[in-house]
Structure formats: C-alpha cells, structure tokens
Write an enzyme that holds these catalytic residues in place. Sequence first.
Site, PDB file in Angstrom:
ATOM      1  CB  CYS A 398      -0.961  -0.036   1.176  1.00  0.00           C
ATOM      2  SG  CYS A 398      -2.353   1.116   1.030  1.00  0.00           S
ATOM      3  CG  HIS A 525      -3.494  -3.972   2.772  1.00  0.00           C
ATOM      4  ND1 HIS A 525      -2.611  -3.531   3.727  1.00  0.00           N
ATOM      5  CD2 HIS A 525      -4.074  -2.860   2.238  1.00  0.00           C
ATOM      6  CE1 HIS A 525      -2.657  -2.205   3.793  1.00  0.00           C
ATOM      7  NE2 HIS A 525      -3.533  -1.770   2.897  1.00  0.00           N
ATOM      8  CD  GLU A 527      -1.352  -6.839   4.846  1.00  0.00           C
ATOM      9  OE1 GLU A 527      -1.637  -5.711   5.295  1.00  0.00           O
ATOM     10  OE2 GLU A 527      -0.865  -7.027   3.712  1.00  0.00           O
TER      11      GLU A 527
END
Length: 613
Positions: A398, A525, A527
């Site tokens: 990001c 993102h 993750e």
Amino acid sequence: MKYVLVTGGVVSGLGKGVTASSIGVVLKACGLRVTSIKIDPYLNTDAGTMSPFEHGEVFVLDDGGEVDLDLGNYERFLDLKLTRDNNITTGKIYQSVINKERRGDYLGKTVQVVPHITDAIQECIERVALVPVDGLEGPADVCVIELGGTIGDIESMPFIEALGQFSYRVGPGNFCLVHVSLVPVLNVVGEQKTKPTQHSVRGLRGLGLTPNILACRSAKVLDDNVKQKLCQFCHVPVANILTLHDVSNIWHIPLLLRDQKAHVAILKSLDLESVAREPMLDEWTERAQIFDTLQNPVRIAMVGKYTGLSDSYLSVLKALLHASVACHRKLVVDWVASTDLEDSTAMESPEAYEKAWDLLRGADGVLVPGGFGDRGVQGKIIAANYARENNVPYLGICLGMQIAVIEFARSVMKLTGANSTEFEPDTETPCVIFMPEGSKTHMGATMRLGSRRTYFTTTDCKSAKLYGNVSYVDERHRHRYEVNPDMVPQFESAGLQFVGKDETEKRMEIIELPSHPFFVGVQFHPEFKSRPAKPSALFLGLIAAASKQLDTFLPNADSNHIVNNTSPTRHLQNGYLPTKPLQNGHAKKVTSNGAANGNGNGNYYMNGNGVHK
C-alpha cells in the site's frame, strides 16, 4: 443452530480471540461447520477510524468491512471468508435501533435498552449466524461468539443482558458458555491464585450467565488442587476446567484443547456427541512441531510508524510467519521506526539513529507496510532507497508501494520534487494522487475497500510466477491514494515495471524492478488472505528471496500450481513445506503476559503469538 459464547474476566488481553478461534478449529476438526461472530462494545460503527496504537490493526474483509483484528484470527484459523456483519458493535446496534425509531417502526413506544436494544442484539446474532462463510450452502452447525472486553465493563452490559436472554431463549443443549480467566502466580509465594477467577465467575453469574467451561490462562499447567478449588467455588466440573498455559507457539492452542477433551465438554453441552467425530488435527500437530524445530534465522526489517505496538501490523506478522515456516526459516523481525532513519534523528538522538541503521543494514529483507499521514515518510523512502541500491529484497504494501515509486522518481528519474499529494498537496511532480471517487470530508468507509481484481500485464515477472502464472488475482484493498496514471509511461521508460493493473488499466496495482533480486510493491494488502497452510504468494517471495531460495518458488510458465495465496504445489505437502527436526532447535518460552525471551539487542522473535522482545 448451536452457539458457543466466549467471554473474558479479570484482565483484558488474555487471548479470548485465539481461544475462540481454537475452539472453532477443534469443532471443525470434529466434522462440524463453524462460523464466528465478534462483539465489540465500543460506540464506533466499525474499526475503520480507530488508531492502530489504540486498537491494533484494522482488518479488511472481502466485502470491504473494516473490522476488529480478531476476525483476522478467525479467518486464518478456520479458513473462512467473513463479512462486515460478523463484527457487531454498539454503534451498529444503536444506529439500527435509532433508524427504526425515526421510521416509526416502534409504533410510538418508548425506546429503551431493554427490550429494544437487547432484542436488536439477539436478532443480529441469529441473522448473522445463519449466513454461510465457508463456501458451502446452508447455515453452519455451530456459531462461536466472542464478547470483547471484560466482564463488568459498563459498555458491555447491554450485550451481557441480551446474551443472558438469548441463552434462555435458545434453551439448554443449544448454548455453551466458555469463560476465559486468569490464574496468576505471585512471585512472593509461588502459588496459583484462584480468587480473581472466583470473583470473575461470581460477577458473571450475577449478570445472568453461568459458565459451562472455564479456560484458565496461566504460566504453567494448573495443579489438581487448584482445579478442585475452582470446581467448588465456581460450580464447574473438574473435567470442564481447562488450562491454557504458555506455549512455544500459537498453533499449540487447538492441540491443548483437544488433549484436555474440550471438544467432549462442548459437544456434550450442545447435544452434538452423536454427530461429531474425534478431532483430526494432524496438520496442526505437524505445523506446530515444524515451527518448534526451526533454527536458521531470516531477518526482516519492518520499517513503519506504529512499531511501538506489534498488533498494529498483526496480519503482516502472521503472513511473514506463514511464509517463514514454508521456507524452513526462523523468523526474526527487526522493528525499525521510520523516523529513526531520518537525518533529523541523527542530530536529536544519535543512538536511536545508529541502532535503526544497524538493524536495516543487518536485515536479509525489508518490508514497508501500509500507513497514513506524513510522519516517518522520509524514513520509509530512505529504507526503499537502501533496499533498491543494495539489492536487498523489498516488499512495499500500500503506502510501501507508493513510497517506492516516489523514491524511484527522485533517485533514478532525478525528479527531486516528486511526492504524494497526501504529504504535499501542491507538489510539482505528483507521483501519487488522491483517487477521484474518494471523500475528503468523511473518513469512515470512504476508501477503496475490499476485494478487487488485479490483472497481470505479463507472465514474465516474479509476482505472476509466485501466484502460479495466473492471469489475475483477487486481493483486499484499503487506500485513498494511487499512483498517478499520467506518469506511468515515464516510470516504465526509466525501468520501473507496472506488472499488475485493475480492469481499467488506469489503476496501478503491482510494481517490480526486473533488474533487482526482489523489489516488489503492491497497492493491495496480501497479508489479509494469508493462511497457515496457504502462505501469501508475495510474502513467500520476500522470505524466499531473503533466504536465498527464490528460484525454488519461481515456476516455469507451463507448470501447474495452486492459484492465489499459495506456493507451488510441487514444494508443498498439505499446503506447507515439510521439514526435519533440527538439532538444538529450542523454542522461545512465552511468559504469562505473552512476552518471549529476547536476546537483549532489540531483536524480536516470532513465537506464533506475535512478535515479542
């Protein structure tokens, strides 16, 4: 529908979320379908506007919901795709009731906490519990509900009252209450003290809820006489008193519950003994054992602005952990406050400056996570510059991607005034700009949120290969700013590749430097979709590059691989890499407050619970 409620007493931070997730894992291993709900008593509508320092990270769901980080635990443990409705807050409940009152739905009655707020809470629980979140049709068998906060908190009282009514309404055999409490050991006497738990259970019973199971957090296994005392004063059978003692990694918690027959107690309370099987947790057992034997370290410098609280980057840390286990490496995270890398710190605090630079220079890889605001931005740019010029593997997420673009413009393209309009609204060279559809007046839920599709512009890039040579990936987003599409031709002419774009080809999603061993930036993102058995492809790439294994994970274009968030199938067994036990592989011992034994040099080791000094 059957319901398992998890509450907490004595102190906050006992691990209710991990306990609730682990209960779900054990029930799922028994062959049951499970869904989860997190109740947060705060007045915010969602977690989107809350500071990471105050509340930890904001977890983003596929539908764009900005929710409590515990929902990330549920998704990772249970491999679910939850919705924004799975996070119930006081703000949501009151907002819905007030909207009904304004429409006249209550027919002129006086709107009160009881029954209107409590009824709204129960209706919300029942409605959300019926929504399938595991990819199958029809409702789940069991809904695990976690009540945030601690018993006795003023803000949670309406939920306690509602859940008391709810347990009575659904009846015996459909509701099981698991109370997580603390059994401390005073250093002076060395005795396990039960009084805090006794008072907590007494308070819970006084509010109309009776626990079926006690899950006691402690430094070591509860003594038999301690269990007998808890049984006598809390009116809970000895067999239903569980010890959640400190373990070497978080993946042992479901195994602890299974070994103490927690599933038997829960299934008996829910009248499910006849339909459930013995829990099959072979993969969890193997994964926990693999983690405990890891010895060869891989050092990742985490350069961010919220480094004072590891929960601010919880999903990033978990994704790093998943990838490091897949690569047979012991993860060491070196926290680097981005401000400490800046020249101003060299003048004000030379020791902090030198320490930050020592950590950065000693890292095998650099990760710059997302963030907002201009504090520490220059330090992140410096970190990206260091990684690019010294061929150190780099992953920017990001803001980390936007930082890499700005650094490239300044250092390679010699555009010294290059910047983001977030940090310098009147910059002459706006590399990163505010998205047209964003709002500058309202903060909550106004970003580009949720799952969006990214199309690869070429298969001849590291990112596409790590994802398995697919043509597109779906990843979750949370941002207001984007790379200026008008400057993309200039960047590409200078050697920066934009290998991933959205469907319009105007929004840049993935950048790479082809000449670098691993220099990747992503606007999304990754993750948030990483799982213990299915590590995120890009985190896997970072750890593999940092440990000199990247070529192993880069398949040829015609190879057959798992799609999205996984590593190549030829390297995986049951979704993750097997390993052999290592000699002298000592796991860190976790203390009662969740901390691990560090080495005193400012380094942090992953123990599965998080990152601890």
